[in-house]
Design a protein around this motif. Structure first.
Motif, PDB file in Angstrom:
ATOM      1  N   GLY A 106       0.813  -1.217   0.000  1.00  0.00           N
ATOM      2  CA  GLY A 106       0.000   0.000   0.000  1.00  0.00           C
ATOM      3  C   GLY A 106       0.836   1.252   0.000  1.00  0.00           C
ATOM      4  N   PHE A 107       0.185   2.375   0.276  1.00  0.00           N
ATOM      5  CA  PHE A 107       0.867   3.652   0.456  1.00  0.00           C
ATOM      6  C   PHE A 107       0.605   4.140   1.865  1.00  0.00           C
ATOM      7  CE2 PHE A 107       1.379   3.600  -4.069  1.00  0.00           C
ATOM      8  CZ  PHE A 107       2.552   4.323  -4.271  1.00  0.00           C
ATOM      9  N   PHE A 108       1.677   4.646   2.487  1.00  0.00           N
ATOM     10  CA  PHE A 108       1.636   5.012   3.891  1.00  0.00           C
ATOM     11  C   PHE A 108       2.113   6.452   4.075  1.00  0.00           C
ATOM     12  CE2 PHE A 108       2.015   0.494   3.546  1.00  0.00           C
ATOM     13  CZ  PHE A 108       1.285  -0.031   4.606  1.00  0.00           C
ATOM     14  N   SER A 109       1.581   7.100   5.099  1.00  0.00           N
ATOM     15  CA  SER A 109       2.031   8.446   5.453  1.00  0.00           C
ATOM     16  C   SER A 109       2.086   8.574   6.964  1.00  0.00           C
ATOM     17  CB  SER A 109       1.080   9.508   4.887  1.00  0.00           C
ATOM     18  OG  SER A 109       1.521  10.805   5.277  1.00  0.00           O
ATOM     19  N   PRO A 119      -0.272  17.249   0.382  1.00  0.00           N
ATOM     20  CA  PRO A 119      -0.268  18.657  -0.070  1.00  0.00           C
ATOM     21  C   PRO A 119       0.198  18.858  -1.504  1.00  0.00           C
ATOM     22  CG  PRO A 119       1.681  18.212   1.241  1.00  0.00           C
ATOM     23  CD  PRO A 119       0.856  16.945   1.278  1.00  0.00           C
ATOM     24  N   GLU A 120      -0.073  20.026  -2.022  1.00  0.00           N
ATOM     25  CA  GLU A 120       0.468  20.469  -3.304  1.00  0.00           C
ATOM     26  C   GLU A 120       1.994  20.396  -3.239  1.00  0.00           C
ATOM     27  OE1 GLU A 120       0.597  22.372  -7.170  1.00  0.00           O
ATOM     28  OE2 GLU A 120      -1.143  21.601  -6.056  1.00  0.00           O
ATOM     29  N   GLY A 121       2.585  19.771  -4.243  1.00  0.00           N
ATOM     30  CA  GLY A 121       4.037  19.633  -4.265  1.00  0.00           C
ATOM     31  C   GLY A 121       4.567  18.594  -3.299  1.00  0.00           C
ATOM     32  N   GLY A 122       3.671  17.727  -2.807  1.00  0.00           N
ATOM     33  CA  GLY A 122       4.072  16.708  -1.834  1.00  0.00           C
ATOM     34  C   GLY A 122       5.094  15.728  -2.391  1.00  0.00           C
ATOM     35  N   SER A 123       5.851  15.142  -1.485  1.00  0.00           N
ATOM     36  CA  SER A 123       6.893  14.185  -1.874  1.00  0.00           C
ATOM     37  C   SER A 123       6.380  12.759  -1.737  1.00  0.00           C
ATOM     38  CB  SER A 123       8.130  14.380  -0.998  1.00  0.00           C
ATOM     39  OG  SER A 123       7.790  14.294   0.379  1.00  0.00           O
ATOM     40  N   VAL A 124       6.685  11.936  -2.742  1.00  0.00           N
ATOM     41  CA  VAL A 124       6.218  10.551  -2.779  1.00  0.00           C
ATOM     42  C   VAL A 124       7.411   9.636  -3.057  1.00  0.00           C
ATOM     43  CG1 VAL A 124       4.661   8.887  -3.866  1.00  0.00           C
ATOM     44  CG2 VAL A 124       3.979  11.295  -3.671  1.00  0.00           C
ATOM     45  N   ALA A 125       7.594   8.626  -2.215  1.00  0.00           N
ATOM     46  CA  ALA A 125       8.643   7.629  -2.432  1.00  0.00           C
ATOM     47  C   ALA A 125       8.025   6.374  -3.038  1.00  0.00           C
ATOM     48  CB  ALA A 125       9.334   7.276  -1.112  1.00  0.00           C
ATOM     49  N   ILE A 126       8.593   5.922  -4.145  1.00  0.00           N
ATOM     50  CA  ILE A 126       8.079   4.734  -4.833  1.00  0.00           C
ATOM     51  C   ILE A 126       9.226   3.773  -5.115  1.00  0.00           C
ATOM     52  CG2 ILE A 126       6.084   5.867  -5.889  1.00  0.00           C
ATOM     53  CD1 ILE A 126       7.703   6.111  -8.455  1.00  0.00           C
ATOM     54  N   ALA A 127       8.878   2.517  -5.351  1.00  0.00           N
ATOM     55  CA  ALA A 127       9.893   1.505  -5.652  1.00  0.00           C
ATOM     56  C   ALA A 127      10.651   1.871  -6.921  1.00  0.00           C
ATOM     57  CB  ALA A 127       9.233   0.142  -5.803  1.00  0.00           C
ATOM     58  N   ASN A 128      11.929   1.504  -6.978  1.00  0.00           N
ATOM     59  CA  ASN A 128      12.737   1.891  -8.134  1.00  0.00           C
ATOM     60  C   ASN A 128      12.828   0.821  -9.214  1.00  0.00           C
ATOM     61  OD1 ASN A 128      14.445   0.038  -6.915  1.00  0.00           O
ATOM     62  ND2 ASN A 128      16.258   1.348  -6.962  1.00  0.00           N
ATOM     63  N   ASP A 129      12.325  -0.394  -8.942  1.00  0.00           N
ATOM     64  CA  ASP A 129      12.391  -1.413  -9.993  1.00  0.00           C
ATOM     65  C   ASP A 129      11.154  -1.314 -10.880  1.00  0.00           C
ATOM     66  OD1 ASP A 129      10.390  -3.920  -9.231  1.00  0.00           O
ATOM     67  OD2 ASP A 129      11.079  -2.824  -7.477  1.00  0.00           O
ATOM     68  N   ASP A 184      10.266  10.640   6.091  1.00  0.00           N
ATOM     69  CA  ASP A 184      10.834  11.840   5.471  1.00  0.00           C
ATOM     70  C   ASP A 184      10.017  12.377   4.303  1.00  0.00           C
ATOM     71  OD1 ASP A 184      13.044  11.549   7.218  1.00  0.00           O
ATOM     72  OD2 ASP A 184      13.931  10.085   5.840  1.00  0.00           O
ATOM     73  N   VAL A 185       8.981  11.651   3.885  1.00  0.00           N
ATOM     74  CA  VAL A 185       8.187  12.059   2.729  1.00  0.00           C
ATOM     75  C   VAL A 185       6.715  12.175   3.121  1.00  0.00           C
ATOM     76  CG1 VAL A 185       9.789  11.044   1.059  1.00  0.00           C
ATOM     77  CG2 VAL A 185       7.898   9.659   1.971  1.00  0.00           C
ATOM     78  N   ASP A 186       5.926  12.720   2.221  1.00  0.00           N
ATOM     79  CA  ASP A 186       4.493  12.851   2.496  1.00  0.00           C
ATOM     80  C   ASP A 186       3.741  11.550   2.284  1.00  0.00           C
ATOM     81  OD1 ASP A 186       4.093  15.809   3.057  1.00  0.00           O
ATOM     82  OD2 ASP A 186       5.154  15.920   1.142  1.00  0.00           O
ATOM     83  N   LEU A 187       4.264  10.721   1.383  1.00  0.00           N
ATOM     84  CA  LEU A 187       3.591   9.461   1.053  1.00  0.00           C
ATOM     85  C   LEU A 187       4.636   8.476   0.554  1.00  0.00           C
ATOM     86  CD1 LEU A 187       0.647   8.278   0.819  1.00  0.00           C
ATOM     87  CD2 LEU A 187       0.707   8.991  -1.587  1.00  0.00           C
ATOM     88  N   ALA A 188       4.534   7.230   0.980  1.00  0.00           N
ATOM     89  CA  ALA A 188       5.523   6.240   0.554  1.00  0.00           C
ATOM     90  C   ALA A 188       4.857   4.912   0.246  1.00  0.00           C
ATOM     91  CB  ALA A 188       6.586   6.037   1.626  1.00  0.00           C
ATOM     92  N   PHE A 201       6.366   1.422  12.128  1.00  0.00           N
ATOM     93  CA  PHE A 201       5.013   1.951  12.268  1.00  0.00           C
ATOM     94  C   PHE A 201       4.022   0.837  11.984  1.00  0.00           C
ATOM     95  CE2 PHE A 201       6.760   3.090   8.111  1.00  0.00           C
ATOM     96  CZ  PHE A 201       5.819   2.606   7.211  1.00  0.00           C
ATOM     97  N   ASP A 202       2.753   1.145  12.061  1.00  0.00           N
ATOM     98  CA  ASP A 202       1.688   0.149  11.944  1.00  0.00           C
ATOM     99  C   ASP A 202       1.476  -0.248  10.486  1.00  0.00           C
ATOM    100  OD1 ASP A 202      -0.586  -1.398  12.073  1.00  0.00           O
ATOM    101  OD2 ASP A 202      -1.875   0.185  12.884  1.00  0.00           O
ATOM    102  N   PRO A 203       1.692  -1.510  10.133  1.00  0.00           N
ATOM    103  CA  PRO A 203       1.509  -1.931   8.736  1.00  0.00           C
ATOM    104  C   PRO A 203       0.051  -1.960   8.291  1.00  0.00           C
ATOM    105  CG  PRO A 203       1.907  -3.829  10.106  1.00  0.00           C
ATOM    106  CD  PRO A 203       2.106  -2.637  10.992  1.00  0.00           C
ATOM    107  N   THR A 204      -0.880  -1.850   9.235  1.00  0.00           N
ATOM    108  CA  THR A 204      -2.307  -1.812   8.877  1.00  0.00           C
ATOM    109  C   THR A 204      -2.809  -0.382   8.722  1.00  0.00           C
ATOM    110  OG1 THR A 204      -3.139  -1.821  11.171  1.00  0.00           O
ATOM    111  CG2 THR A 204      -2.646  -3.955  10.168  1.00  0.00           C
ATOM    112  N   SER A 205      -1.896   0.599   8.751  1.00  0.00           N
ATOM    113  CA  SER A 205      -2.294   2.013   8.697  1.00  0.00           C
ATOM    114  C   SER A 205      -2.223   2.603   7.297  1.00  0.00           C
ATOM    115  CB  SER A 205      -1.397   2.838   9.634  1.00  0.00           C
ATOM    116  OG  SER A 205      -0.041   2.833   9.184  1.00  0.00           O
ATOM    117  N   GLY A 206      -2.114   1.776   6.282  1.00  0.00           N
ATOM    118  CA  GLY A 206      -2.026   2.280   4.913  1.00  0.00           C
ATOM    119  C   GLY A 206      -3.233   3.119   4.519  1.00  0.00           C
ATOM    120  N   LEU A 207      -2.994   4.124   3.703  1.00  0.00           N
ATOM    121  CA  LEU A 207      -4.081   4.992   3.239  1.00  0.00           C
ATOM    122  C   LEU A 207      -4.817   4.366   2.054  1.00  0.00           C
ATOM    123  CD1 LEU A 207      -2.351   8.506   3.470  1.00  0.00           C
ATOM    124  CD2 LEU A 207      -3.558   7.185   5.240  1.00  0.00           C
TER     125      LEU A 207
END
Length: 268
Positions: A106-109, A119-129, A184-188, A201-207
């Motif tokens: 999922g995606f977590f914050s 937010p506008e201009g928010g930072s998102v970390a995604i997998a690199n493969d 360190d990011v708004d969404l990962a 953190f809680d793995p069941t807390s995904g957005l």
């Protein structure tokens, strides 16, 4: 004297053969649920006379390099699309031996309570493969945060984003390291087994979560092509699938939450 010499020769031949025959089955894993479950199965395998050596890797590249180099006999960390992509890129010749675990990524914050609050201009970390990045982008598109080119599917990359209403910025991170950059990011993008293993953190807390309907993305046991029917490999996989202790460990390693995974070998 001749008889003694023959006996010695036979003993030496047997001693030479034994190390190869009794060599342990070497299995490469990544930290978390996969390593935990294989470790439990390895202990049970030893009781059945099968020695198993579990080798843990911290990234998603080395387990396939090690398998190709014959440093390990089997790995357990990747799904079929990831495997097919790396075979095409590196020229490896591997085979899926058996299904394993299908997890609900999922995606977590740790900064915002909902996707609408990114937010506008928010930072998102995604997998690199390529494949896991594509899956992450599909999930962001499902959430309405971006739009992708038609038809790219799970092979999409950040270059396939056609609309980005919030002007999000993307950082590509090795999959196992995503959990460490989440604060360190708004969404990962996040994988529950790594989150549980880190205790961050809680793995069941995904957005938002991917769901566990597509069996093709189950993490499977993979061997070199032509070795999938090796008796030791088959013995281990059969034990893994039948062991209640393995099932219990997987449940524990996914924070005791049924929503975070399914056992792919039990799916129709």
């Amino acid at each position: 004297m001749v008889l003694k010499s023959l006996g010695l020769a036979a003993a030496l031949a047997l001693a030479t053969a034994l190390p190869s025959f009794a060599a342990p089955l070497k299995i490469g894993v990544v930290p978390g649920a996969y390593a935990d479950a294989v470790g439990v199965a390895a202990a049970e395998a030893k009781e059945q006379g099968l020695e198993v050596e579990v080798i843990e890797f911290s990234d998603w590249n080395t387990p396939n390099l090690a398998l190709d180099a014959k440093d390990i006999d089997l790995n357990f960390f990747q799904h079929q699309p990831f495997l097919e992509n790396v075979e095409a890129e590196k020229g490896f010749d591997f085979s899926v031996v058996a299904p394993g675990i299908l997890q609900n990524f999922g995606f977590f914050s740790l900064k915002h309570p909902s996707l609408q609050d990114i937010p506008e201009g928010g930072s998102v970390a995604i997998a690199n493969d390529p494949v896991n990045q594509g899956r992450g982008l599909l999930l962001l598109a499902k959430a309405g945060l971006i739009t992708l080119k038609d038809g790219v599917g799970f092979k999409g990359t950040v270059d396939d984003i056609t609309a980005n209403p919030k002007n999000l910025t993307f950082t590509e991170v090795e999959g196992p390291q995503l959990v460490h950059v989440t604060p360190d990011v708004d969404l990962a993008q996040g994988y529950p087994h790594f989150i549980v293993a880190s205790g961050a953190f809680d793995p069941t807390s995904g957005l938002i979560y991917s769901g566990v309907e597509d069996k093709i993305f189950n993490v499977s046991f993979v061997s070199r092509a032509g070795e999938e029917n090796d008796p030791k490999i088959q013995q281990f996989v059969n034990l893994f699938h039948s062991s209640q202790a393995v099932k219990d460990q997987i449940h524990t390693s996914f924070a005791g939450s049924d929503k975070l995974y399914v056992l792919a070998w039990l799916l129709p």
